[in-house]
Motif scaffolding. Structure first.
Motif, PDB file in Angstrom:
ATOM      1  N   ILE A  33       6.926  -4.528   2.286  1.00  0.00           N
ATOM      2  CA  ILE A  33       6.963  -3.997   0.921  1.00  0.00           C
ATOM      3  C   ILE A  33       5.578  -3.502   0.511  1.00  0.00           C
ATOM      4  N   ILE A  47      12.835   1.107  -2.067  1.00  0.00           N
ATOM      5  CA  ILE A  47      12.271   0.114  -1.150  1.00  0.00           C
ATOM      6  C   ILE A  47      13.381  -0.487  -0.295  1.00  0.00           C
ATOM      7  N   ILE A  58      15.107  -7.637  -1.997  1.00  0.00           N
ATOM      8  CA  ILE A  58      13.864  -6.933  -2.330  1.00  0.00           C
ATOM      9  C   ILE A  58      13.356  -7.398  -3.692  1.00  0.00           C
ATOM     10  N   LEU A  62       9.754  -8.911  -4.611  1.00  0.00           N
ATOM     11  CA  LEU A  62       8.913  -8.234  -5.613  1.00  0.00           C
ATOM     12  C   LEU A  62       8.447  -9.214  -6.681  1.00  0.00           C
TER      13      LEU A  62
END
Length: 105
Positions: A33, A47, A58, A62
């Motif tokens: 990432i 992403i 994801i 994050l």
């Protein structure tokens, strides 16, 4: 010599913070990432597509990266875009990549 080094040792609180930051770098998905965000600002769906992962996985990563202050976000309408937090993160990632390439060659 030992005393001179001891005088310059950072406080445990700072060392703990550095250690926690490097723990976040210890996950391959988070490195991926960070690497894609090294190139440009992206939203979760982009992403997820790039890494061939689902958006919830994801989003979880994050959150970890944002809590560690390695990335930042900005809202544009209903979309949230993510980018590296600052030049220090960019430098750490670049130096890590450079070091890893040297180890492979």
């Amino acid at each position: 010599m030992v005393e001179a080094v001891r005088c310059h040792m950072p406080e445990d609180e700072l060392l703990d913070s550095i250690s926690d930051t490097f723990k976040v770098f210890g996950d391959k998905t988070r490195i991926k990432i960070l690497y894609v965000l090294h190139t440009c600002e992206l939203c979760v769906c982009d992403i997820a597509q790039l890494l061939d992962m689902n958006q919830s996985a994801i989003s979880h990563q994050l959150r970890v990266l944002k809590q560690a202050k390695l990335i930042k976000s900005r809202r544009e309408g209903k979309s949230v875009f993510y980018s590296l937090d600052d030049s220090h993160v960019r430098m750490i990632l670049s130096m890590g990549m450079e070091h890893a390439k040297e180890q492979i060659l």
